[in-house]
Design a protein around this motif. Structure first.
Motif, PDB file in Angstrom:
ATOM      1  N   ARG A 145       0.819  -1.209   0.000  1.00 24.54           N
ATOM      2  CA  ARG A 145       0.000   0.000   0.000  1.00 24.54           C
ATOM      3  C   ARG A 145       0.849   1.252   0.000  1.00 24.54           C
ATOM      4  O   ARG A 145       2.052   1.226   0.292  1.00 24.54           O
ATOM      5  CB  ARG A 145      -0.915   0.001   1.219  1.00 24.54           C
ATOM      6  CG  ARG A 145      -0.192  -0.040   2.559  1.00 24.54           C
ATOM      7  CD  ARG A 145      -1.150   0.217   3.724  1.00 24.54           C
ATOM      8  NE  ARG A 145      -2.238  -0.727   3.786  1.00 24.54           N
ATOM      9  CZ  ARG A 145      -2.282  -1.803   4.563  1.00 24.54           C
ATOM     10  NH1 ARG A 145      -1.255  -2.062   5.363  1.00 24.54           N
ATOM     11  NH2 ARG A 145      -3.324  -2.594   4.569  1.00 24.54           N
ATOM     12  N   VAL A 146       0.169   2.361  -0.315  1.00 24.58           N
ATOM     13  CA  VAL A 146       0.731   3.706  -0.195  1.00 24.58           C
ATOM     14  C   VAL A 146      -0.200   4.494   0.712  1.00 24.58           C
ATOM     15  O   VAL A 146      -1.423   4.471   0.523  1.00 24.58           O
ATOM     16  CB  VAL A 146       0.846   4.397  -1.571  1.00 24.58           C
ATOM     17  CG1 VAL A 146       1.285   5.852  -1.404  1.00 24.58           C
ATOM     18  CG2 VAL A 146       1.820   3.644  -2.463  1.00 24.58           C
ATOM     19  N   ILE A 147       0.361   5.171   1.710  1.00 28.24           N
ATOM     20  CA  ILE A 147      -0.435   5.931   2.677  1.00 28.24           C
ATOM     21  C   ILE A 147      -0.057   7.401   2.596  1.00 28.24           C
ATOM     22  O   ILE A 147       1.118   7.760   2.708  1.00 28.24           O
ATOM     23  CB  ILE A 147      -0.205   5.427   4.115  1.00 28.24           C
ATOM     24  CG1 ILE A 147      -0.460   3.920   4.208  1.00 28.24           C
ATOM     25  CG2 ILE A 147      -1.100   6.180   5.088  1.00 28.24           C
ATOM     26  CD1 ILE A 147      -0.082   3.333   5.555  1.00 28.24           C
ATOM     27  N   LEU A 148      -1.056   8.247   2.385  1.00 29.37           N
ATOM     28  CA  LEU A 148      -0.866   9.699   2.403  1.00 29.37           C
ATOM     29  C   LEU A 148      -1.512  10.258   3.669  1.00 29.37           C
ATOM     30  O   LEU A 148      -2.718  10.098   3.876  1.00 29.37           O
ATOM     31  CB  LEU A 148      -1.496  10.343   1.160  1.00 29.37           C
ATOM     32  CG  LEU A 148      -1.619  11.875   1.178  1.00 29.37           C
ATOM     33  CD1 LEU A 148      -0.251  12.532   1.279  1.00 29.37           C
ATOM     34  CD2 LEU A 148      -2.372  12.365  -0.053  1.00 29.37           C
ATOM     35  N   SER A 149      -0.715  10.903   4.500  1.00 32.27           N
ATOM     36  CA  SER A 149      -1.230  11.525   5.722  1.00 32.27           C
ATOM     37  C   SER A 149      -0.976  13.027   5.663  1.00 32.27           C
ATOM     38  O   SER A 149       0.126  13.461   5.322  1.00 32.27           O
ATOM     39  CB  SER A 149      -0.540  10.946   6.965  1.00 32.27           C
ATOM     40  OG  SER A 149      -0.788   9.564   7.077  1.00 32.27           O
ATOM     41  N   ILE A 150      -1.997  13.800   5.990  1.00 31.27           N
ATOM     42  CA  ILE A 150      -1.872  15.259   6.042  1.00 31.27           C
ATOM     43  C   ILE A 150      -2.100  15.658   7.488  1.00 31.27           C
ATOM     44  O   ILE A 150      -3.193  15.449   8.035  1.00 31.27           O
ATOM     45  CB  ILE A 150      -2.880  15.953   5.107  1.00 31.27           C
ATOM     46  CG1 ILE A 150      -2.687  15.472   3.668  1.00 31.27           C
ATOM     47  CG2 ILE A 150      -2.717  17.459   5.158  1.00 31.27           C
ATOM     48  CD1 ILE A 150      -3.556  14.308   3.271  1.00 31.27           C
ATOM     49  N   GLU A 151      -1.085  16.233   8.132  1.00 28.67           N
ATOM     50  CA  GLU A 151      -1.107  16.436   9.574  1.00 28.67           C
ATOM     51  C   GLU A 151      -0.881  17.904   9.932  1.00 28.67           C
ATOM     52  O   GLU A 151      -0.135  18.617   9.246  1.00 28.67           O
ATOM     53  CB  GLU A 151      -0.018  15.579  10.240  1.00 28.67           C
ATOM     54  CG  GLU A 151      -0.103  14.103   9.890  1.00 28.67           C
ATOM     55  CD  GLU A 151       1.200  13.368  10.144  1.00 28.67           C
ATOM     56  OE1 GLU A 151       2.182  14.035  10.539  1.00 28.67           O
ATOM     57  OE2 GLU A 151       1.238  12.147   9.938  1.00 28.67           O
ATOM     58  N   ARG A 200       2.017  19.265   7.607  1.00 34.29           N
ATOM     59  CA  ARG A 200       2.984  18.205   7.305  1.00 34.29           C
ATOM     60  C   ARG A 200       2.317  17.163   6.408  1.00 34.29           C
ATOM     61  O   ARG A 200       1.238  16.654   6.720  1.00 34.29           O
ATOM     62  CB  ARG A 200       3.471  17.565   8.599  1.00 34.29           C
ATOM     63  CG  ARG A 200       4.533  16.485   8.402  1.00 34.29           C
ATOM     64  CD  ARG A 200       4.890  15.828   9.728  1.00 34.29           C
ATOM     65  NE  ARG A 200       5.351  16.787  10.711  1.00 34.29           N
ATOM     66  CZ  ARG A 200       4.670  17.109  11.809  1.00 34.29           C
ATOM     67  NH1 ARG A 200       3.491  16.545  12.049  1.00 34.29           N
ATOM     68  NH2 ARG A 200       5.155  17.981  12.665  1.00 34.29           N
ATOM     69  N   PHE A 201       2.961  16.847   5.301  1.00 36.91           N
ATOM     70  CA  PHE A 201       2.491  15.816   4.376  1.00 36.91           C
ATOM     71  C   PHE A 201       3.435  14.612   4.503  1.00 36.91           C
ATOM     72  O   PHE A 201       4.653  14.748   4.367  1.00 36.91           O
ATOM     73  CB  PHE A 201       2.481  16.327   2.935  1.00 36.91           C
ATOM     74  CG  PHE A 201       1.546  17.483   2.713  1.00 36.91           C
ATOM     75  CD1 PHE A 201       0.264  17.279   2.238  1.00 36.91           C
ATOM     76  CD2 PHE A 201       1.949  18.791   2.977  1.00 36.91           C
ATOM     77  CE1 PHE A 201      -0.606  18.336   2.037  1.00 36.91           C
ATOM     78  CE2 PHE A 201       1.091  19.859   2.776  1.00 36.91           C
ATOM     79  CZ  PHE A 201      -0.191  19.628   2.303  1.00 36.91           C
ATOM     80  N   ARG A 202       2.841  13.449   4.729  1.00 39.50           N
ATOM     81  CA  ARG A 202       3.643  12.240   4.946  1.00 39.50           C
ATOM     82  C   ARG A 202       3.189  11.167   3.957  1.00 39.50           C
ATOM     83  O   ARG A 202       1.998  10.835   3.902  1.00 39.50           O
ATOM     84  CB  ARG A 202       3.465  11.758   6.385  1.00 39.50           C
ATOM     85  CG  ARG A 202       4.354  10.594   6.796  1.00 39.50           C
ATOM     86  CD  ARG A 202       3.966  10.097   8.185  1.00 39.50           C
ATOM     87  NE  ARG A 202       3.982  11.168   9.162  1.00 39.50           N
ATOM     88  CZ  ARG A 202       5.049  11.525   9.860  1.00 39.50           C
ATOM     89  NH1 ARG A 202       6.188  10.885   9.679  1.00 39.50           N
ATOM     90  NH2 ARG A 202       4.968  12.505  10.744  1.00 39.50           N
ATOM     91  N   VAL A 203       4.117  10.625   3.179  1.00 36.45           N
ATOM     92  CA  VAL A 203       3.814   9.566   2.209  1.00 36.45           C
ATOM     93  C   VAL A 203       4.628   8.332   2.575  1.00 36.45           C
ATOM     94  O   VAL A 203       5.862   8.362   2.557  1.00 36.45           O
ATOM     95  CB  VAL A 203       4.120  10.015   0.767  1.00 36.45           C
ATOM     96  CG1 VAL A 203       3.856   8.863  -0.206  1.00 36.45           C
ATOM     97  CG2 VAL A 203       3.286  11.230   0.390  1.00 36.45           C
ATOM     98  N   THR A 204       3.931   7.259   2.912  1.00 37.18           N
ATOM     99  CA  THR A 204       4.581   6.014   3.340  1.00 37.18           C
ATOM    100  C   THR A 204       4.239   4.905   2.352  1.00 37.18           C
ATOM    101  O   THR A 204       3.088   4.787   1.912  1.00 37.18           O
ATOM    102  CB  THR A 204       4.102   5.615   4.746  1.00 37.18           C
ATOM    103  OG1 THR A 204       4.389   6.677   5.656  1.00 37.18           O
ATOM    104  CG2 THR A 204       4.786   4.345   5.218  1.00 37.18           C
ATOM    105  N   ASP A 205       5.230   4.108   2.005  1.00 36.50           N
ATOM    106  CA  ASP A 205       4.982   2.983   1.092  1.00 36.50           C
ATOM    107  C   ASP A 205       5.572   1.711   1.678  1.00 36.50           C
ATOM    108  O   ASP A 205       6.319   1.740   2.663  1.00 36.50           O
ATOM    109  CB  ASP A 205       5.575   3.269  -0.293  1.00 36.50           C
ATOM    110  CG  ASP A 205       7.091   3.406  -0.280  1.00 36.50           C
ATOM    111  OD1 ASP A 205       7.782   2.432   0.061  1.00 36.50           O
ATOM    112  OD2 ASP A 205       7.597   4.500  -0.621  1.00 36.50           O
ATOM    113  N   THR A 206       5.223   0.581   1.067  1.00 36.54           N
ATOM    114  CA  THR A 206       5.748  -0.725   1.473  1.00 36.54           C
ATOM    115  C   THR A 206       6.655  -1.265   0.370  1.00 36.54           C
ATOM    116  O   THR A 206       6.663  -2.466   0.098  1.00 36.54           O
ATOM    117  CB  THR A 206       4.590  -1.699   1.751  1.00 36.54           C
ATOM    118  OG1 THR A 206       3.745  -1.772   0.579  1.00 36.54           O
ATOM    119  CG2 THR A 206       3.760  -1.238   2.923  1.00 36.54           C
ATOM    120  N   GLY A 207       7.406  -0.368  -0.256  1.00 35.81           N
ATOM    121  CA  GLY A 207       8.212  -0.730  -1.410  1.00 35.81           C
ATOM    122  C   GLY A 207       9.584  -1.270  -1.071  1.00 35.81           C
ATOM    123  O   GLY A 207       9.829  -1.785   0.025  1.00 35.81           O
TER     124      GLY A 207
END
Length: 699
Positions: free
Chosen positions: A326-332, A344-351
């Motif tokens: 998955r790819v997760i976009l978090s706006i904090e 704060r923009f956070r983009v997390t992947d499982t790559g």
């Protein structure tokens, strides 16, 4: 001894005492004199040393002092002035008028004006740069600075003192630098013009390739043909991505990127990014999760185009280097003060992750990492561009990564607050709701739970339908029934028949149920409805959509079964739209063909004009709903044609026609020029059908 003699002795003793005292005082005075003389000598030596140092400093610094007796006009110069100009001391001017007459004619009036302004008390000091002629006839530049040093009882100047500094070398260097700058500016302008022309020459045929391929995909094709066509489209898209990176990097390097700030909605921006991202995630079988901190106000002031570009760079990288997961976009929310807010923009992947030793070079230009990453392609410019854009918005960007376990990119940017529109979602009716989350995936549950906890809901978690049913039965038995159960479709409904059997238990009927699923997932709607679910909430969702789903399910009334957050059902096909009368202004034959076929398939009537001049003539004769206007064309370009059309409309006070620029130029300056000319919309070649549909829906 006679009395007279005795008296005489006493007088002599008294005089002796006086002489002894005087002698002592003399010795003291003599000592004081010698001390004072010694100190005076030391002082004279010290002053002489200072004078010598001052003279050396004045000489080394190419400067001289001057005093001007204002009322008499006499001027006294340090002899150093004579050396600076090659004169003897006797040849120096003796009064103010002689000094002024020796100033270069082009500088004379400005110097006199500045002197008068200081004498009148308008400035704290007098300072000017001007040219004086040396004895050899050469004009040399000097910096002159002075101040009224003494005034009379009436406050009028008595003495004005100052210094004269030789700045000729600096001025010569400045002149050379100015000449070099002018040459560089001319070169930069020529390069920018060349790049603009080249981008047009590259993007125009690419628009034909992509456009024709998209049209061909809509026809009946064999599986093998469709596979080959997909390869063509993907290859063209990858090439366009590289070209876009190069063009954007050139603008960043030349400091041509400027922020265009305006009020915008964070929510709408994220929705646009979701639409652009979701298809790419689906194509790779990835799940997309989005979390928006509820503390963030919906409206801020900033550059939405640049924020979207930043998100696209980072998210596209995450998708590119992630093959499963998955790819997760978090706006904090990060921080705020009275005028600004940091998000704060956070983009997390499982790559595939990034090796630790390569993290330091990640944001450098033209950097591509190890051979394992190299197979994914790319220009190596995206993150360098992102770093420059983040810094332009007073922010910072960082990355955390572990090889084989994915990456997290975090960037924080600053926006101006729009206080009058800082509304927040009203979720008061959700406070205290007891909600059961049923999902075997910890990340999904956590993302959902973060919202519910902020809204003061009481949360229970279970991993399976069986565990959930046991918990529900227990809560019913102890008289504390749950208010809502939220199920995740992908982890629980792999066998719908099995799920329906379990949902037949009467305990389920006492609790409202919401099903959560990913957009694009095939969901058997009838079976879900039979299982007693009131609503389906599609992921990724916005906080408002989640709140609406919970409120609808817990309202106490029987809600109409439906889907929340299904963007694909909101799209209207071309055949359902009103048929438009469109004027297409395009000089390239391939792009003419692409646009004409596309618009015909969408059910619109299209008239073709091969340049701006023809477009203006056709506009005079006929009425159109929309004009699609190319920019670079022979005889008359799109900007001039638009201005002419707007002038004609103003002359007859008619309703303005919608005009959309379709251009290969992607500079902000080009976009601004289009709007200044009177255009309503702006899209770049090769345009996507979705972009064109957005424009058509506004007419």
């Amino acid at each position: 001894m006679s009395e007279e003699l005795h008296q005489r002795i006493k007088e002599l003793e008294h005089r002796n005492k006086i002489l002894v005292s005087a002698a002592g005082q003399w010795d003291h005075l003599q000592k004081m004199y010698l001390d004072s003389h010694g100190k005076l000598h030391q002082r004279e030596s010290f002053l002489q040393e200072i004078k010598e140092r001052m003279e050396k400093a004045l000489s080394a610094g190419d400067l001289a002092w001057w005093d001007w007796e204002y009322k008499s006009g006499k001027i006294y110069f340090d002899p150093e002035r004579a050396r600076l100009l090659g004169f003897t001391v006797e040849e120096l001017p003796k009064n103010f008028n002689e000094v002024i007459q020796r100033i270069h004619q082009e500088d004379h009036d400005e110097v006199v004006a500045k002197i008068r302004a200081h004498i009148a008390g308008e400035t704290d000091c007098y300072e000017a740069e001007y040219r004086l002629q040396s004895k050899a006839g050469e004009w040399k530049w000097f910096y002159d600075r002075g101040r009224v040093a003494e005034k009379d009882i009436m406050g009028d100047p008595v003495l004005i003192s100052g210094v004269l500094i030789d700045i000729n070398d600096r001025k010569v260097a400045e002149k050379e630098l100015t000449a070099q700058r002018d040459i560089a500016d001319a070169s930069s302008k020529a390069k920018s013009l060349f790049l603009a022309n080249m981008s047009h020459e590259i993007y125009t045929p690419m628009a034909g390739v992509v456009g024709m391929a998209e049209i061909l995909k809509q026809s009946e094709l064999a599986d093998e043909q469709r596979e080959y066509l997909d390869i063509i489209v993907n290859s063209a898209s990858n090439l366009m991505s590289v070209l876009n990176d190069i063009m954007e990097f050139i603008k960043v390097e030349n400091r041509k990127v400027e922020l265009v700030v305006s009020p915008f909605s964070i929510t709408h921006l994220i929705q646009e990014v979701e639409v652009e991202t979701l298809k790419r995630c689906r194509d790779k079988g990835l799940e997309l999760l989005i979390y928006i901190d509820t503390q963030i106000p919906d409206h801020v002031i900033g550059d939405p185009r640049r924020v979207r570009q930043l998100l696209q760079i980072v998210i596209n990288n995450a998708i590119k280097f992630t093959d499963e997961g998955r790819v997760i976009l978090s706006i904090e929310f990060a921080a705020w003060d009275a005028e600004t807010i940091r998000i704060r923009f956070r983009v997390t992947d499982t790559g595939i992750g990034i090796p630790e030793h390569e993290l330091a070079s990640l944001f450098q230009s033209f950097t591509r990492l190890n051979t394992k990453i190299g197979k994914y392609g790319g220009s190596g410019l995206g993150l360098a561009i992102a770093k420059s854009l983040v810094e332009l918005m007073n922010g910072e960007i960082a990355v955390e990564s572990q090889e084989g376990k994915g990456s997290t990119f975090v960037f924080t940017v600053e926006f101006d607050r729009l206080v009058e529109q800082e509304t927040h979602l009203d979720v008061s009716m959700l406070h205290g709701k007891r909600i059961l989350l049923v999902d075997n995936d910890h990340v999904r549950r956590t993302s959902l739970k973060d919202y519910l906890l902020v809204w003061d809901c009481e949360i229970e978690e279970r991993h399976s339908i069986g565990e959930a049913l046991e918990h529900i039965q227990h809560q019913n038995q102890v008289g504390k029934p749950l208010d809502l159960t939220i199920f995740e479709y992908s982890s629980l409904m792999t066998s719908l028949g099995l799920a329906l059997d379990q949902f037949a238990n009467p305990e389920w009927l006492k609790i409202p149920r919401v099903l959560m699923a990913s957009k694009g997932e095939e969901i058997p709607l009838e079976g879900i409805k039979e299982a007693g679910f009131q609503l389906i909430l599609l992921r990724p969702f916005l906080p408002k959509q989640l709140a609406e789903a919970i409120q609808a399910a817990c309202s106490g009334t029987e809600p109409r079964f439906g889907i929340i957050g299904d963007n694909q059902f909101q799209e209207v096909s071309g055949s359902a739209r009103r048929a438009l009368k469109i004027l297409l202004v395009e000089d390239n034959l391939i792009n003419q063909r692409v646009a004409l076929v596309t618009l015909k398939k969408l059910g619109h009537e299209t008239t073709l004009a091969e340049n701006g001049k023809v477009a203006v003539e056709l506009f005079q004769k006929d009425k159109f709903d929309l004009i699609l206007m190319d920019i670079l064309m022979p005889e008359m370009d799109g900007l001039e044609a638009t201005r002419r059309i707007r002038e004609m409309e103003a002359a007859v006070n008619g309703d303005p026609v919608h005009i959309c620029a379709i251009t290969a130029n992607i500079n902000q300056e080009d976009e601004d020029a289009c709007y200044e000319a009177g255009m309503d919309y702006y899209i770049t070649k090769p345009f996507q059908l979705q972009e064109l549909n957005k424009i058509l829906s506004k007419v």
